[in-house]
Enzyme design. Structure first.
Site, PDB file in Angstrom:
ATOM      1  N   ILE A 144       0.892  -1.217  -0.100  1.00 43.25           N
ATOM      2  CA  ILE A 144      -0.010  -0.011  -0.609  1.00 43.25           C
ATOM      3  C   ILE A 144       0.521   0.584  -0.165  1.00 43.25           C
ATOM      4  CG2 ILE A 144      -1.879   0.952   1.027  1.00 43.25           C
ATOM      5  CD1 ILE A 144      -2.101  -1.267   2.819  1.00 43.25           C
TER       6      ILE A 144
ATOM      7  N   ASP B 270      -9.410  -3.077   9.281  1.00 44.45           N
ATOM      8  CA  ASP B 270     -10.703  -3.292   9.977  1.00 44.45           C
ATOM      9  C   ASP B 270     -10.644  -4.651  10.591  1.00 44.45           C
ATOM     10  OD1 ASP B 270     -10.051  -5.740   7.887  1.00 44.45           O
ATOM     11  OD2 ASP B 270     -11.888  -5.109   7.356  1.00 44.45           O
TER      12      ASP B 270
ATOM     13  N   TYR C 190      -1.949 -10.492  14.499  1.00 38.26           N
ATOM     14  CA  TYR C 190      -1.859  -9.030  14.119  1.00 38.26           C
ATOM     15  C   TYR C 190      -2.999  -8.531  14.114  1.00 38.26           C
ATOM     16  CZ  TYR C 190      -2.680  -6.467   9.603  1.00 38.26           C
ATOM     17  OH  TYR C 190      -2.844  -5.405   9.278  1.00 38.26           O
TER      18      TYR C 190
ATOM     19  N   LYS D  52      -2.487  -3.830  15.617  1.00 44.92           N
ATOM     20  CA  LYS D  52      -3.047  -3.050  15.433  1.00 44.92           C
ATOM     21  C   LYS D  52      -3.395  -2.574  16.389  1.00 44.92           C
ATOM     22  CE  LYS D  52      -2.318  -1.816  10.991  1.00 44.92           C
ATOM     23  NZ  LYS D  52      -1.025  -1.086  11.170  1.00 44.92           N
TER      24      LYS D  52
HETATM   25  P1  NAD Z   1       3.397  -4.412   3.875  1.00 39.53           P
HETATM   26  O1  NAD Z   1       4.047  -6.336   3.978  1.00 39.53           O
HETATM   27  O2  NAD Z   1       3.329  -4.935   2.342  1.00 39.53           O
HETATM   28  O3  NAD Z   1       4.600  -3.808   3.858  1.00 39.53           O
HETATM   29  C1  NAD Z   1       4.582  -3.142   4.438  1.00 39.53           C
HETATM   30  C2  NAD Z   1       5.884  -2.089   4.673  1.00 39.53           C
HETATM   31  O4  NAD Z   1       6.550  -2.283   5.871  1.00 39.53           O
HETATM   32  C3  NAD Z   1       7.058  -2.967   3.939  1.00 39.53           C
HETATM   33  O5  NAD Z   1       8.004  -1.789   3.059  1.00 39.53           O
HETATM   34  C4  NAD Z   1       8.296  -3.493   5.333  1.00 39.53           C
HETATM   35  O6  NAD Z   1       9.730  -3.265   4.840  1.00 39.53           O
HETATM   36  C5  NAD Z   1       8.324  -1.744   6.073  1.00 39.53           C
HETATM   37  N1  NAD Z   1       8.417  -2.228   7.540  1.00 39.53           N
HETATM   38  C6  NAD Z   1       8.187  -3.327   8.727  1.00 39.53           C
HETATM   39  N2  NAD Z   1       8.729  -3.343   9.305  1.00 39.53           N
HETATM   40  C7  NAD Z   1       9.540  -1.835   9.564  1.00 39.53           C
HETATM   41  C8  NAD Z   1      10.448  -1.134  10.434  1.00 39.53           C
HETATM   42  N3  NAD Z   1      10.971  -1.501  11.296  1.00 39.53           N
HETATM   43  N4  NAD Z   1      10.968  -0.183   9.938  1.00 39.53           N
HETATM   44  C9  NAD Z   1      10.443   0.101   8.928  1.00 39.53           C
HETATM   45  N5  NAD Z   1       9.587  -0.105   8.021  1.00 39.53           N
HETATM   46  C10 NAD Z   1       9.086  -1.500   8.176  1.00 39.53           C
HETATM   47  O7  NAD Z   1       2.254  -4.201   4.405  1.00 39.53           O
HETATM   48  P2  NAD Z   1       0.487  -3.391   3.423  1.00 39.53           P
HETATM   49  O8  NAD Z   1      -0.115  -4.456   2.853  1.00 39.53           O
HETATM   50  O9  NAD Z   1       1.024  -2.370   1.867  1.00 39.53           O
HETATM   51  O10 NAD Z   1       0.003  -2.383   4.861  1.00 39.53           O
HETATM   52  C11 NAD Z   1       0.623  -1.334   5.132  1.00 39.53           C
HETATM   53  C12 NAD Z   1      -0.086  -1.178   6.066  1.00 39.53           C
HETATM   54  O11 NAD Z   1      -1.508  -0.375   5.705  1.00 39.53           O
HETATM   55  C13 NAD Z   1       0.058  -1.564   7.555  1.00 39.53           C
HETATM   56  O12 NAD Z   1       0.265  -0.997   8.847  1.00 39.53           O
HETATM   57  C14 NAD Z   1      -1.122  -2.621   7.133  1.00 39.53           C
HETATM   58  O13 NAD Z   1      -1.779  -2.953   8.657  1.00 39.53           O
HETATM   59  C15 NAD Z   1      -1.955  -1.277   7.050  1.00 39.53           C
HETATM   60  N6  NAD Z   1      -3.425  -1.878   5.922  1.00 39.53           N
HETATM   61  C16 NAD Z   1      -3.118  -3.147   5.501  1.00 39.53           C
HETATM   62  C17 NAD Z   1      -4.308  -3.198   4.361  1.00 39.53           C
HETATM   63  C18 NAD Z   1      -4.216  -4.982   3.332  1.00 39.53           C
HETATM   64  O14 NAD Z   1      -5.202  -5.889   2.990  1.00 39.53           O
HETATM   65  N7  NAD Z   1      -2.916  -4.977   3.128  1.00 39.53           N
HETATM   66  C19 NAD Z   1      -5.676  -3.421   4.684  1.00 39.53           C
HETATM   67  C20 NAD Z   1      -6.179  -2.200   6.092  1.00 39.53           C
HETATM   68  C21 NAD Z   1      -4.202  -1.291   6.712  1.00 39.53           C
END
Ligand code: NAD
Ligand code: TYD
Length: 369
Positions: A33, A151, A175, A179
């Site tokens: 994202i 969510d 997880y 969050k």
């Molecule tokens: P992702 O796992 O694809 O990306 C996470 C990123 O965070 C990676 O680039 C990773 O290198 C970086 N990261 C992880 N630990 C780190 C640290 N300690 N320091 C610095 N960088 C670090 O995740 P995503 O699916 O893109 O989700 C992004 C955010 O959106 C998250 O907070 C997730 O909870 C939230 N979210 C995701 C979804 C979904 O469907 N994917 C839905 C709602 C909310």
């Protein structure tokens, strides 16, 4: 839709832009994202300096940002949000006006196998960032800390009902518990220290750049390679799916105009059982790959259910629709077709990710600070 939204927002949008949008720190920008949010902010806000802070864990891939890596208003910084000394230096080196915090451990199955990584990054890392802001920000009225959440903090729904912003938190996986905890801490900093914050809780995203551990890209990968598609339990669990660009547009809007202290739910009103979704995906893939209809469906394999598998998520996104005039721009069929198209055109991306080649390349280019 976006240009018209911007016109409707008019002056208020401009004024907000000048305060907390001069230099923004986006964490997790190399992830799924985050990469879409980075591209959007870098492209649509050329006057904003966008810093991408990412540790490049297994989920971070700078390949996702190749097209904008040389933009004059973009800069990548490799670092860990669990490292407080690094964050303190970062906030000294740059005058950061706003934070969009996406960095997290994001996969439920990994959280079941290794909860501690989720406690560290999602909870401790978030508090570290909040503390860095508190330490550096003298005039809080011009700043903003935006926490991107899920969510899943609301728990699991039965057959009926929707999550609203008032639904009590009831997380059930390590997880979602991590969050939920970070959401509570962000709100605690708002009430206790007057930290200007907004939070959004979004449903399941899908689209380009998603790591093939999550259901849709995993299924695309396995269909391409004629491997079994694992479906947990009976495939009757329900998720509400939103195209990632629609989430990114909501994030841009909330960051620009969201009311401080407020939560916004973001969702697609687009519920699918896992099995129906995978059957649709199989049909699309057969068509695109010119395979005999029914070929991909034969790969569906029911496997042991996930522990504590939440039955259903569904979002009421009335608040963001009414207050901020946001709506998803794509139907699921359009978004899924676009997603499949992207993966088929980016088979090298998938190969680099599954082989791990992307990690050694970018990690050697960027030392951790
Ligand atoms: P992702 O796992 O694809 O990306 C996470 C990123 O965070 C990676 O680039 C990773 O290198 C970086 N990261 C992880 N630990 C780190 C640290 N300690 N320091 C610095 N960088 C670090 O995740 P995503 O699916 O893109 O989700 C992004 C955010 O959106 C998250 O907070 C997730 O909870 C939230 N979210 C995701 C979804 C979904 O469907 N994917 C839905 C709602 C909310
Ligand atoms: P996932 O993409 O992991 O997202 P989340 O668990 O955050 O909702 O999973 C989406 C749904 O698909 C969820 O109900 C679990 C299920 N699932 C499978 O059936 N098989 C799989 O291989 C995966 C990864 C998920």
């Amino acid at each position: 839709r976006n240009p018209s939204v911007r016109m409707e927002l008019g002056n208020e949008y401009q004024i907000k832009k000048q305060t907390h949008m001069k230099t923004i720190l986006i964490t997790g920008g190399a992830g799924f994202i985050g990469s879409h949010v980075i591209r959007r902010m870098v492209t649509f806000h050329p006057e904003t300096r966008v810093l991408n802070l990412d540790q490049l864990t297994y989920a971070g891939n700078l390949e996702n940002l190749k097209d904008i890596e040389n933009a004059p208003n973009y800069q990548f910084i490799r670092g860990d949000i669990c490292n407080t000394a690094f964050l303190e230096r970062l906030f000294q080196d740059y005058e950061i006006d706003g934070v969009i915090h996406l960095a997290a451990e994001s996969h439920v199955d990994r959280s079941i196998a290794d909860p501690m990584a989720f406690i560290n990054t999602n909870i401790v890392g978030t508090v570290n960032l909040l503390n860095a802001c508190r330490g550096a920000w003298k005039d809080l009225s011009t700043k903003l800390f935006y926490h991107i959440s899920t969510d899943e903090v609301y728990g699991s729904l039965g057959k009926d009902g929707l999550f609203t912003e008032e639904t009590a938190y009831d997380p059930r996986s390590p997880y979602s518990a991590s969050k939920a905890s970070s959401d509570h801490l962000v709100r605690a900093y708002y009430h206790t220290y007057g930290m200007p914050v907004v939070i959004s809780n979004c449903s399941n995203n899908y689209g380009p750049n998603q790591f093939p551990e999550k259901l849709i890209p995993l299924a695309i990968h396995n269909i391409l390679n004629m491997k079994p598609i694992p479906i947990y339990g009976k495939g009757e669990n329900i998720r509400d799916w939103l195209y990632v660009e629609d989430h990114a547009s909501a994030i841009e809007l909330i960051f620009s105009r969201g009311v401080h202290g407020r939560t916004y739910n973001i969702g697609g009103l687009n519920e699918w059982t896992n099995i129906d979704l995978i059957r649709l995906l199989c049909r699309i893939m057969d068509e695109k790959l010119e395979r005999v209809p029914g070929t991909s469906e034969k790969l569906i394999t029911f496997v042991k259910d996930r522990a504590g598998h939440d039955l259903r998520y569904a979002i009421d996104s009335t608040r963001i629709e009414e207050e901020l005039n946001w709506k998803p721009s794509l139907t699921f069929e359009q978004g899924l077709a676009r997603t499949v198209e992207w993966y088929l055109q980016n088979i090298a991306w998938m190969e680099n990710v599954t082989s791990g080649a992307y990690q050694s390349y970018y990690r050697t280019q960027y030392e951790e600070r």
